[in-house]
Each structure stands twice: as structure tokens, then as C-alpha cells.
Enzyme design. Sequence first.
Site, PDB file in Angstrom:
ATOM      1  N   ASP A 147       0.790  -1.248   0.000  1.00  0.00           N
ATOM      2  CA  ASP A 147       0.000   0.000   0.000  1.00  0.00           C
ATOM      3  C   ASP A 147       0.817   1.290   0.000  1.00  0.00           C
ATOM      4  O   ASP A 147       0.253   2.377  -0.109  1.00  0.00           O
ATOM      5  CB  ASP A 147      -0.983  -0.018   1.189  1.00  0.00           C
ATOM      6  CG  ASP A 147      -0.280  -0.210   2.539  1.00  0.00           C
ATOM      7  OD1 ASP A 147       0.871   0.240   2.708  1.00  0.00           O
ATOM      8  OD2 ASP A 147      -0.917  -0.813   3.441  1.00  0.00           O
ATOM      9  N   HIS A 153       6.626  -7.942  -1.364  1.00  0.00           N
ATOM     10  CA  HIS A 153       5.521  -8.389  -2.219  1.00  0.00           C
ATOM     11  C   HIS A 153       5.117  -7.320  -3.230  1.00  0.00           C
ATOM     12  O   HIS A 153       3.970  -7.306  -3.684  1.00  0.00           O
ATOM     13  CB  HIS A 153       4.332  -8.821  -1.353  1.00  0.00           C
ATOM     14  CG  HIS A 153       4.632 -10.024  -0.499  1.00  0.00           C
ATOM     15  ND1 HIS A 153       3.889 -10.387   0.604  1.00  0.00           N
ATOM     16  CD2 HIS A 153       5.616 -10.964  -0.607  1.00  0.00           C
ATOM     17  CE1 HIS A 153       4.405 -11.489   1.146  1.00  0.00           C
ATOM     18  NE2 HIS A 153       5.465 -11.845   0.434  1.00  0.00           N
ATOM     19  N   CYS A 209       2.990  -5.332 -17.856  1.00  0.00           N
ATOM     20  CA  CYS A 209       2.298  -6.234 -18.775  1.00  0.00           C
ATOM     21  C   CYS A 209       2.524  -7.679 -18.348  1.00  0.00           C
ATOM     22  O   CYS A 209       3.665  -8.093 -18.116  1.00  0.00           O
ATOM     23  CB  CYS A 209       2.819  -6.007 -20.190  1.00  0.00           C
ATOM     24  SG  CYS A 209       2.180  -7.210 -21.360  1.00  0.00           S
ATOM     25  N   CYS A 244       4.591  -9.339 -21.735  1.00  0.00           N
ATOM     26  CA  CYS A 244       5.976  -8.955 -22.076  1.00  0.00           C
ATOM     27  C   CYS A 244       6.710  -8.335 -20.896  1.00  0.00           C
ATOM     28  O   CYS A 244       7.894  -8.012 -21.015  1.00  0.00           O
ATOM     29  CB  CYS A 244       5.993  -8.019 -23.283  1.00  0.00           C
ATOM     30  SG  CYS A 244       5.444  -6.327 -22.920  1.00  0.00           S
ATOM     31  N   PRO A 257      -1.970  -7.847  18.271  1.00  0.00           N
ATOM     32  CA  PRO A 257      -2.978  -8.044  19.318  1.00  0.00           C
ATOM     33  C   PRO A 257      -3.437  -9.501  19.427  1.00  0.00           C
ATOM     34  O   PRO A 257      -4.025  -9.886  20.434  1.00  0.00           O
ATOM     35  CB  PRO A 257      -4.152  -7.147  18.885  1.00  0.00           C
ATOM     36  CG  PRO A 257      -3.905  -6.811  17.462  1.00  0.00           C
ATOM     37  CD  PRO A 257      -2.448  -6.977  17.191  1.00  0.00           C
TER      38      PRO A 257
HETATM   39  C1  BJW Z   1      -2.580  -6.317  13.814  1.00  0.00           C
HETATM   40  C2  BJW Z   1      -3.462  -5.278  13.894  1.00  0.00           C
HETATM   41  C3  BJW Z   1      -2.966  -4.100  14.430  1.00  0.00           C
HETATM   42  C4  BJW Z   1      -4.529  -6.888  13.013  1.00  0.00           C
HETATM   43  N1  BJW Z   1      -1.699  -4.036  14.835  1.00  0.00           N
HETATM   44  N2  BJW Z   1      -1.324  -6.231  14.215  1.00  0.00           N
HETATM   45  C5  BJW Z   1       7.770 -22.645   2.418  1.00  0.00           C
HETATM   46  C6  BJW Z   1       6.892 -23.350   3.192  1.00  0.00           C
HETATM   47  C7  BJW Z   1       5.537 -23.405   2.850  1.00  0.00           C
HETATM   48  C8  BJW Z   1       5.056 -22.741   1.730  1.00  0.00           C
HETATM   49  C9  BJW Z   1       5.938 -22.028   0.957  1.00  0.00           C
HETATM   50  C10 BJW Z   1       7.272 -21.997   1.306  1.00  0.00           C
HETATM   51  N3  BJW Z   1       7.914 -21.221   0.367  1.00  0.00           N
HETATM   52  C11 BJW Z   1       7.018 -20.781  -0.533  1.00  0.00           C
HETATM   53  C12 BJW Z   1       5.801 -21.276  -0.196  1.00  0.00           C
HETATM   54  C13 BJW Z   1       4.538 -21.016  -0.954  1.00  0.00           C
HETATM   55  C14 BJW Z   1       3.901 -19.676  -0.629  1.00  0.00           C
HETATM   56  C15 BJW Z   1       3.453 -19.686   0.835  1.00  0.00           C
HETATM   57  O1  BJW Z   1       4.058 -19.109   1.698  1.00  0.00           O
HETATM   58  N4  BJW Z   1       2.332 -20.311   1.127  1.00  0.00           N
HETATM   59  C16 BJW Z   1       1.832 -20.349   2.497  1.00  0.00           C
HETATM   60  C17 BJW Z   1       0.460 -19.704   2.530  1.00  0.00           C
HETATM   61  C18 BJW Z   1       1.864 -21.746   3.010  1.00  0.00           C
HETATM   62  N5  BJW Z   1       4.764 -18.560  -0.908  1.00  0.00           N
HETATM   63  C19 BJW Z   1       4.905 -18.062  -2.145  1.00  0.00           C
HETATM   64  O2  BJW Z   1       4.337 -18.560  -3.105  1.00  0.00           O
HETATM   65  C20 BJW Z   1       5.831 -16.870  -2.334  1.00  0.00           C
HETATM   66  N6  BJW Z   1       6.729 -17.094  -3.415  1.00  0.00           N
HETATM   67  C21 BJW Z   1       7.807 -17.876  -3.301  1.00  0.00           C
HETATM   68  O3  BJW Z   1       8.125 -18.390  -2.250  1.00  0.00           O
HETATM   69  O4  BJW Z   1       8.525 -18.002  -4.477  1.00  0.00           O
HETATM   70  C22 BJW Z   1       9.492 -19.057  -4.548  1.00  0.00           C
HETATM   71  C23 BJW Z   1       8.754 -20.294  -4.993  1.00  0.00           C
HETATM   72  C24 BJW Z   1       8.035 -20.246  -6.162  1.00  0.00           C
HETATM   73  C25 BJW Z   1       7.366 -21.398  -6.577  1.00  0.00           C
HETATM   74  C26 BJW Z   1       7.403 -22.541  -5.789  1.00  0.00           C
HETATM   75  C27 BJW Z   1       8.124 -22.539  -4.578  1.00  0.00           C
HETATM   76  C28 BJW Z   1       8.811 -21.393  -4.202  1.00  0.00           C
HETATM   77  C29 BJW Z   1       5.019 -15.636  -2.742  1.00  0.00           C
HETATM   78  C30 BJW Z   1       4.120 -15.136  -1.672  1.00  0.00           C
HETATM   79  C31 BJW Z   1       3.303 -13.952  -2.186  1.00  0.00           C
HETATM   80  C32 BJW Z   1       2.240 -13.504  -1.193  1.00  0.00           C
HETATM   81  N7  BJW Z   1       1.352 -12.595  -1.817  1.00  0.00           N
HETATM   82  C33 BJW Z   1       0.307 -11.954  -1.033  1.00  0.00           C
HETATM   83  C34 BJW Z   1      -0.551 -11.125  -1.997  1.00  0.00           C
HETATM   84  C35 BJW Z   1       0.206  -9.867  -2.410  1.00  0.00           C
HETATM   85  C36 BJW Z   1      -0.582  -9.012  -3.308  1.00  0.00           C
HETATM   86  C37 BJW Z   1      -1.837  -8.450  -2.658  1.00  0.00           C
HETATM   87  O5  BJW Z   1      -1.760  -7.607  -1.732  1.00  0.00           O
HETATM   88  O6  BJW Z   1      -2.905  -8.833  -3.099  1.00  0.00           O
HETATM   89  O7  BJW Z   1       0.886 -11.133  -0.019  1.00  0.00           O
HETATM   90  S1  BJW Z   1      -0.693 -13.090  -0.087  1.00  0.00           S
HETATM   91  C38 BJW Z   1      -0.923 -12.031   1.294  1.00  0.00           C
HETATM   92  O8  BJW Z   1      -0.305 -12.618   2.468  1.00  0.00           O
HETATM   93  C39 BJW Z   1      -0.099 -10.762   0.983  1.00  0.00           C
HETATM   94  C40 BJW Z   1       0.552 -10.479   2.301  1.00  0.00           C
HETATM   95  O9  BJW Z   1       1.701  -9.664   2.104  1.00  0.00           O
HETATM   96  C41 BJW Z   1       0.860 -11.862   2.823  1.00  0.00           C
HETATM   97  C42 BJW Z   1       1.084 -11.913   4.310  1.00  0.00           C
HETATM   98  O10 BJW Z   1      -0.045 -11.526   5.010  1.00  0.00           O
HETATM   99  P1  BJW Z   1       0.067 -10.680   6.354  1.00  0.00           P
HETATM  100  O11 BJW Z   1       0.627  -9.350   6.047  1.00  0.00           O
HETATM  101  O12 BJW Z   1       0.762 -11.467   7.380  1.00  0.00           O
HETATM  102  O13 BJW Z   1      -1.472 -10.461   6.698  1.00  0.00           O
HETATM  103  P2  BJW Z   1      -2.473 -11.430   7.528  1.00  0.00           P
HETATM  104  O14 BJW Z   1      -3.835 -11.000   7.231  1.00  0.00           O
HETATM  105  O15 BJW Z   1      -2.144 -12.846   7.313  1.00  0.00           O
HETATM  106  O16 BJW Z   1      -2.137 -11.114   9.056  1.00  0.00           O
HETATM  107  C43 BJW Z   1      -2.410  -9.848   9.610  1.00  0.00           C
HETATM  108  C44 BJW Z   1      -1.980  -9.880  11.074  1.00  0.00           C
HETATM  109  O17 BJW Z   1      -2.148  -8.576  11.594  1.00  0.00           O
HETATM  110  C45 BJW Z   1      -2.806 -10.817  11.959  1.00  0.00           C
HETATM  111  O18 BJW Z   1      -1.922 -11.665  12.703  1.00  0.00           O
HETATM  112  C46 BJW Z   1      -3.562  -9.877  12.906  1.00  0.00           C
HETATM  113  O19 BJW Z   1      -3.714 -10.411  14.217  1.00  0.00           O
HETATM  114  C47 BJW Z   1      -2.659  -8.691  12.918  1.00  0.00           C
HETATM  115  N8  BJW Z   1      -3.288  -7.416  13.215  1.00  0.00           N
HETATM  116  N9  BJW Z   1      -4.709  -5.736  13.389  1.00  0.00           N
HETATM  117  C48 BJW Z   1      -0.919  -5.161  14.705  1.00  0.00           C
HETATM  118  N10 BJW Z   1      -3.797  -3.031  14.561  1.00  0.00           N
HETATM  119 ZN    ZN Z   2       3.239  -6.317 -23.244  1.00  0.00          ZN
END
Ligand code: BJW
Ligand code: ZN
Length: 246
Positions: free
Chosen positions: A103, A118, A126, A129, A214
Site C-alpha cells: 500500500d 511483495h 504487462c 511482455c 494483538p
Molecule cells: C494487527 C493489527 C494491528 C490486526 N496491529 N497487528 C515454504 C513453506 C511453505 C510454503 C511455501 C514456502 N515457500 C514458498 C511457499 C509457498 C507460498 C506460501 O508461503 N504459502 C503459504 C500460505 C503456506 N509462498 C509463495 O508462493 C511466495 N513465493 C515464493 O516463495 O517463491 C518461490 C517459490 C516459487 C514457486 C514454488 C516454490 C517457491 C510468494 C508469496 C506472495 C504472497 N502474496 C500476497 C498477496 C500480495 C498481493 C496483494 O496484496 O494482493 O501477499 S498473499 C498475502 O499474504 C499478501 C501479504 O503480504 C501476505 C502476508 O499476510 P500478512 O501481512 O501477514 O497479513 P495477515 O492477514 O495474514 O495477518 C495480519 C496480522 O495482523 C494478523 O496476525 C492480525 O492479528 C494482525 N493485526 N490488526 C498489529 N492493529
Molecule cells: Zn506487453
Amino acid sequence: MIIPDVLINRLKKANNVAILTGAGVSAESGIKTFRDPDGLWAKFDPRELASVDGFMSNPQLVWEWYQMRVGVINDSKPNPGHFAIADMENMFDVFTLITQNVDRLHQQAGSKKVLELHGNIVENHCFSCKKPFNGETNLPDQQLPKCPECGGNIRPNVVWFGEMLPVAALNNAELAAEACDVFFTIGTSTEVYPAASLPLMAQRNGAFVVEVNPNQTSFSKKADVQLAYPSGIAMPEIVRILKEQK
Ligand code: BJW
Ligand code: ZN
């Protein structure tokens, strides 16, 4: 709210501090997290909306979803948590801010150097390409823009499941996790890899690891200190105490 002395003492001695943030840091700005009960994934399937396969099978749906989120983000402002983290950049010899957020609110709050693991939702390229797209994105009926070079579909510069993270950002994040004295994991569920490995990597290399969230996460029990408060409350308080005592 009580901030433990052990944390303040560690920070007073620290030369090198690293912070990893997630969606929770922007929750107090009115931006929904992903995995909380009222979060984005409660209503939408991540495989449909945040994966290459999802985009290929329904690019218009994915584009509309991101346009909806761009609208929310454009209407939001950084909160006290973002500002406190920006303040911390000037309080240590070495400071690294690593975010999973797309964001750009850290930058709006004044953080100068941000490792975006991320990508970001502001820029586009694109799908076919890969060339950057700087044309009009706000088309009638939220039409999906087309690449002027090859006619391919335009997509946001975010990292979807199964895609590689930007190499330089990830390398620098890992170096920071290995070298820091204190590591904060703030507002992230630590469910998504490789970002979720960073707190453990820091701890294995001797850093004092603090979680600000939290709610409990899979990392909470491993944290050296868990501050169960919103980041917009805990982080300004930490900065206030440090400024008073440093
Ligand atoms: C508060 C609060 C307040 C509330 N104060 N706190 C190893 C092991 C297992 C799996 C994998 C691994 N390596 C790779 C993987 C696969 C996969 C993965 O991790 N899967 C898991 C789900 C199991 N990872 C990937 O695919 C990654 N790529 C990769 O590893 O490439 C190499 C590879 C390729 C091919 C094969 C193998 C390896 C890419 C990950 C991309 C994630 N993308 C997203 C979307 C981004 C675009 C978008 O915004 O739409 O990223 S998914 C989404 O989750 C987003 C976030 O950045 C990410 C993390 O989420 P986050 O920020 O933690 O949010 P929440 O909602 O989960 O948690 C919020 C927290 O805030 C909560 O705990 C609340 O309590 C708290 N909270 N209010 C403080 N006021
Ligand atoms: Zn293009």
C-alpha cells in the site's frame, strides 16, 4: 500499556534494528488484513485472486478486485504505527524496514528506505511482455488495460503465490535479519514464506525478536517479547520511551 524494560534496554544498546511489517500495520488506516475474521480472504479465495492461475483464468475479475483495493488505499492515510516506524529509521546506526504490504503507507509516513517483499499495488506491468505500464488504468467499467507494445493484459506489480519475490529486496531482508541486534515482526500472521522465515532467521543469529500483534500467531511463543497491542499504540509508545531515555 507496559513496555518491558528488557526490550527498552536492548534497544538502547542496539546498533542494528530490523522491522518486518504485514497487513496489521495498515489495519488502523482502514485497510483490511488478509486472514483476520473480517479480512480479505474471509470473502475471497486467494487462489482465484492472488495467483498467476487465477489471473489467467479470469483477468477481469482480478483486475477489478485490485482496482477496488487501490480505491480504498487512495482514500487512506498512514496511522501512528507507520509514523513511529518512520521515526525509528533515524534512531539507530543501521535500520532496515522490510514490508509485505503493497500500500506504500510506510513511504507516505516518511520511511525513506523500504524493502517491498511483495511489490506494490501502485505500479503495473504487462503480464505477457513484463514491460512497465504507465498508461491510464482508470477505464470505463473498470476495463482491463492492454499493453501498448504487445496487447497483453496489464497487472499490478504485486507478488502472487508461486511467484518469486524481488531478488534484491529478499536478499537485503535476509542480510538484515542475520545482522540485526533487535528484530520486530509487526502486524503479520507469519503464515506466508519466505517472509515468515525472517524472524526465525534473526533469532538463530542472536537477535532479540519482538512481536507486536494483538492476536497470537504461530510465531508468538517463540518471540522474546510479545506485545499484544495494535501497532498504532505499541510503536509510538516505544519511540516515546526511547526518545525520553536515549
Ligand atoms: C494487527 C493489527 C494491528 C490486526 N496491529 N497487528 C515454504 C513453506 C511453505 C510454503 C511455501 C514456502 N515457500 C514458498 C511457499 C509457498 C507460498 C506460501 O508461503 N504459502 C503459504 C500460505 C503456506 N509462498 C509463495 O508462493 C511466495 N513465493 C515464493 O516463495 O517463491 C518461490 C517459490 C516459487 C514457486 C514454488 C516454490 C517457491 C510468494 C508469496 C506472495 C504472497 N502474496 C500476497 C498477496 C500480495 C498481493 C496483494 O496484496 O494482493 O501477499 S498473499 C498475502 O499474504 C499478501 C501479504 O503480504 C501476505 C502476508 O499476510 P500478512 O501481512 O501477514 O497479513 P495477515 O492477514 O495474514 O495477518 C495480519 C496480522 O495482523 C494478523 O496476525 C492480525 O492479528 C494482525 N493485526 N490488526 C498489529 N492493529
Ligand atoms: Zn506487453
